[in-house]
Design an enzyme around this catalytic site. Structure first.
Site, PDB file in Angstrom:
ATOM      1  N   HIS A   1      -7.047 103.739  30.687  1.00  0.00           N
ATOM      2  CA  HIS A   1      -6.014 104.394  29.873  1.00  0.00           C
ATOM      3  C   HIS A   1      -4.629 104.215  30.506  1.00  0.00           C
ATOM      4  CE1 HIS A   1      -4.422 107.883  27.367  1.00  0.00           C
ATOM      5  NE2 HIS A   1      -3.490 107.731  28.290  1.00  0.00           N
ATOM      6  N   GLU A   2      -4.553 104.479  31.809  1.00  0.00           N
ATOM      7  CA  GLU A   2      -3.245 104.352  32.480  1.00  0.00           C
ATOM      8  C   GLU A   2      -2.788 102.902  32.510  1.00  0.00           C
ATOM      9  OE1 GLU A   2      -1.597 106.958  32.857  1.00  0.00           O
ATOM     10  OE2 GLU A   2      -3.347 108.189  32.435  1.00  0.00           O
TER      11      GLU A   2
ATOM     12  N   HIS B   1      -0.871 101.676  29.604  1.00  0.00           N
ATOM     13  CA  HIS B   1       0.556 102.027  29.571  1.00  0.00           C
ATOM     14  C   HIS B   1       1.402 100.903  30.174  1.00  0.00           C
ATOM     15  CE1 HIS B   1       0.631 106.075  27.994  1.00  0.00           C
ATOM     16  NE2 HIS B   1      -0.336 106.462  28.814  1.00  0.00           N
TER      17      HIS B   1
ATOM     18  N   CYS C   1      -3.173 112.188  25.986  1.00  0.00           N
ATOM     19  CA  CYS C   1      -2.123 111.488  26.719  1.00  0.00           C
ATOM     20  C   CYS C   1      -0.917 112.418  26.806  1.00  0.00           C
ATOM     21  CB  CYS C   1      -1.753 110.210  25.966  1.00  0.00           C
ATOM     22  SG  CYS C   1      -0.466 109.250  26.772  1.00  0.00           S
TER      23      CYS C   1
HETATM   24 ZN   LIG Z   1      -1.437 108.186  28.491  1.00  0.00          ZN
END
Ligand SMILES: [Zn+2]
Length: 184
Positions: free
Chosen positions: A140-141, A144, A98
């Site tokens: 993953h994004e 966030h 990341c």
């Molecule tokens: Zn990330």
């Protein structure tokens, strides 16, 4: 314009992000800056909270992973107001990193398919399934936007082993090829 990337420990990385409307100010410029920052940092995905904005926006480009993961070829997409509708399949392991947690790479288990409702950069709505490496980067994004980070998914033991490394990252004591920022 290159934007500094907020590091692990910044409180805004832990906030849930909000949907935006099509008249969000300077959206085109923001998108251009996200892409520029992503490529400069050699990343495959970048979410708005990572550059200091708690809005539901992220960009993904998996093309550079296509040698190992052919289904990543040519996949470049901006996601606005994304919401996960469902996930499916059997968990698989992939080593994630990341831009907000430099020099940390860990195996993470996720489901291989994700169905997403989102708008593209022209604010056209989509309801679409993504698979494999495309799903992996999206998941993953997406996290966030929910204020979550991939290290949250590690075992307590792994997290314990990473503790001092993460503390250093949060203090900005990590070398990167791109500009970073700590939130005070
Ligand atoms: Zn990330």
């Amino acid at each position: 314009m290159l934007l500094p990337v907020y590091l692990y420990g910044a409180p805004l990385l832990r906030k849930k992000s909000e949907d935006i409307s099509p008249d969000y100010p300077h959206l085109d410029q923001l998108l251009a800056n996200l892409w520029e920052t992503l490529y400069h940092a050699d990343g495959v995905g970048l979410a708005a909270p990572q550059i200091g904005k708690n809005i539901r926006l992220f960009v993904v480009d998996t093309d550079c992973l296509s040698k190992s993961y052919p289904d990543g070829k040519g996949f470049k997409q901006a996601f606005i107001n994304a919401h996960v509708l469902e996930e499916a399949g059997e968990e698989w392991v992939y080593e994630e990193g990341c831009l907000s947690i430099p020099k940390v790479h860990e195996n993470v288990k996720r489901l291989p398919r994700v169905r997403l409702r989102y708008c593209d950069e022209n604010f056209v709505a989509h309801d679409e399934w993504f698979d494999g490496i495309r799903a992996r980067v999206i998941q993953h994004e997406y996290e966030h936007l929910e204020g979550q980070l991939f290290v949250d998914k590690l075992s307590p033991l792994r997290r314990q082993l990473l503790k001092s490394k993460l503390l250093k990252v949060s203090k900005g004591e990590v070398a990167t090829s791109y500009r970073t920022k700590k939130e005070v």
